[in-house]
Motif scaffolding. Structure first.
Motif, PDB file in Angstrom:
ATOM      1  N   LEU A  21     -37.180  17.406  -3.096  1.00  0.00           N
ATOM      2  CA  LEU A  21     -36.761  16.144  -2.477  1.00  0.00           C
ATOM      3  C   LEU A  21     -35.816  15.366  -3.392  1.00  0.00           C
ATOM      4  N   ILE A  22     -36.115  15.365  -4.693  1.00  0.00           N
ATOM      5  CA  ILE A  22     -35.224  14.678  -5.641  1.00  0.00           C
ATOM      6  C   ILE A  22     -33.851  15.339  -5.650  1.00  0.00           C
ATOM      7  N   GLY A  23     -33.824  16.691  -5.640  1.00  0.00           N
ATOM      8  CA  GLY A  23     -32.559  17.416  -5.628  1.00  0.00           C
ATOM      9  C   GLY A  23     -31.733  17.114  -4.393  1.00  0.00           C
ATOM     10  N   VAL A  24     -32.383  17.096  -3.214  1.00  0.00           N
ATOM     11  CA  VAL A  24     -31.681  16.785  -1.965  1.00  0.00           C
ATOM     12  C   VAL A  24     -31.137  15.362  -2.004  1.00  0.00           C
ATOM     13  N   THR A  25     -31.969  14.431  -2.431  1.00  0.00           N
ATOM     14  CA  THR A  25     -31.564  13.023  -2.466  1.00  0.00           C
ATOM     15  C   THR A  25     -30.364  12.802  -3.378  1.00  0.00           C
ATOM     16  N   LEU A  26     -30.412  13.387  -4.580  1.00  0.00           N
ATOM     17  CA  LEU A  26     -29.302  13.207  -5.526  1.00  0.00           C
ATOM     18  C   LEU A  26     -28.028  13.891  -5.032  1.00  0.00           C
ATOM     19  N   ALA A  27     -28.177  15.080  -4.397  1.00  0.00           N
ATOM     20  CA  ALA A  27     -26.996  15.802  -3.908  1.00  0.00           C
ATOM     21  C   ALA A  27     -26.302  15.024  -2.794  1.00  0.00           C
ATOM     22  N   VAL A  28     -27.080  14.321  -1.970  1.00  0.00           N
ATOM     23  CA  VAL A  28     -26.508  13.569  -0.844  1.00  0.00           C
ATOM     24  C   VAL A  28     -25.959  12.221  -1.292  1.00  0.00           C
TER      25      VAL A  28
END
Length: 407
Positions: A21-28
């Motif tokens: 979830l952290i990876g998705v949030t930062l990528a977006v």
């Protein structure tokens, strides 16, 4: 220290989901951060790939050396499950391809790759990998060769002194402990992998192949949620879905992002340990599954080959379709011995229908375009099924002995 202590109290699966979830949030929200996050993913996958060959070699050799005479193993059942599962997956993909025919807008030919010319070449490559130099096999992560030499040395050392056997067991424990340390970094690695994947690949290039992806992913989901549970139920005679979902959750998620069955071997070993399985069995069956349990590859070969057939409006009878299922299953088992994996075996299957090589290579090109999703789902299915079938074979014996199966 309090934060670290609380973090360690959370299960690995929840830690991975948080990292995802952290990876998705930062990528977006902060796409420029992906470049710096990507290093965590690269380090994690690199560590898994680095430790996996020596882990497999030491564990398999140790399992053979320490094997007690008269101690029952489930390898025959596991191998039958691997081969049957791959065939049924291929058959399901063939049926789905006729129910939902897909026509392709062919891509540019895949350049710089050379597919095998026949099943004989695939099998020859596989056999040559078996007799590969052991050091070379370890360096190049040739798991067929690693397995072969581990078995040979394991049987050769069965008569060794107890001190030698103890030393091998100590090495096995040490490597397993090192793997445990690497697996603890999975949440950080998954965070980096997903951030990099979202920012670099995107989904725009996949939209034109939506129907093809739907058939591919739908087939793999059908295998994971219908065919595999039926096979497991036939063995354990109780609800198979808790085991199925546990394997998908704890093995499939990491395999999806690493896109490498070999990299996922340590994860699967740890899951087998958590399930309370016999180390003598899973230390052999898991690396073996990473090389011959290829349901996802069989689906890919069958669906993309029949997509080419429908595109060229070639008529196919039932007998030929069944032959394709067998060919795809056999080829998929040899996919690990061919550079490029399952996609490069499509021309081999296409040859069954007289499809020219240049057309077949354009289909391979389509495979490379959708590979970001196709390969991820394929690896997740392949790798999670290794643990599923290993556990099912052992749980069958537990049921016969009256032991309680709790997942």
């Amino acid at each position: 220290m309090n934060i670290l202590r609380k973090w360690n109290q959370i299960s690995l699966v929840k830690q991975i989901i948080i990292g995802l979830l952290i990876g998705v949030t930062l990528a977006v929200t902060v796409p420029e951060s992906a470049a710096s996050l990507a290093i965590f993913g690269s380090l994690f996958v690199g560590a898994l790939k680095g430790v996996a060959p020596i882990l497999v070699f030491i564990l398999v050799m140790s399992a053979i050396v320490q094997h007690r005479k008269g101690h029952q193993t489930n390898m025959k059942t596991i191998v039958v499950l691997y081969l049957s599962g791959t065939f049924f997956a291929s058959l399901a993909a063939v049926i789905a391809s006729f129910l939902f025919p897909v026509q392709l807008s062919l891509a540019e030919s895949a350049e710089g790759v050379t597919p095998p010319t026949g099943v004989t070449e695939v099998l020859k490559t596989l056999l040559m990998n078996v007799v590969d130099n052991p050091v070379n096999a370890l360096v190049n992560a040739n798991y067929i060769g690693i397995l072969a030499w581990a078995l040979v040395l394991g049987f050769a050392l069965r008569g060794a002194a107890d001190s030698t056997k103890a030393m091998i067991a100590n090495f096995s424990d040490a490597v397993s402990k090192a793997v445990g340390w690497i697996i603890k970094l999975a949440p950080l690695g998954i965070m980096g992998l997903v951030a990099e994947s979202i920012t670099t690949n995107g989904l725009e290039s996949l939209l034109g192949y939506g129907k093809l992806l739907a058939v591919l992913i739908g087939c793999m989901a059908f295998v994971a949620l219908v065919i595999n549970p039926i096979m497991v139920y036939a063995l354990i005679r109780q609800n198979p879905y808790p085991l199925v979902f546990k394997c998908m959750r704890e093995s499939g998620i990491t395999a999806f992002f690493t896109r490498s069955s070999a990299s996922n071997i340590p994860i699967n070993m740890k899951l087998c340990e958590n399930l309370g399985l016999d180390k003598d069995n899973y230390s052999v069956s898991i690396p073996l599954g990473a090389t011959i349990n290829m349901a996802g590859a069989a689906v890919t070969i069958s669906v993309l080959t029949l997509a080419a057939v429908h595109t060229l409006d070639i008529q196919v009878d039932i007998a030929t379709a069944i032959i394709l299922s067998v060919l795809a299953a056999v080829s998929a088992c040899g996919a690990s011995g061919v550079a490029g994996g399952s996609l490069l075996l499509i021309p081999l299957a296409s040859n069954l229908f007289g499809i020219p090589a240049d057309i077949a290579m354009q289909v391979v090109g389509v495979g490379f375009i959708i590979g970001v999703l196709q390969d991820s789902f394929e690896t997740a299915l392949n790798s999670s099924t290794d643990v599923l079938f290993t556990a099912a074979a052992e749980f069958k014996e537990w049921r016969k002995e009256g032991k309680k199966i709790s997942i």
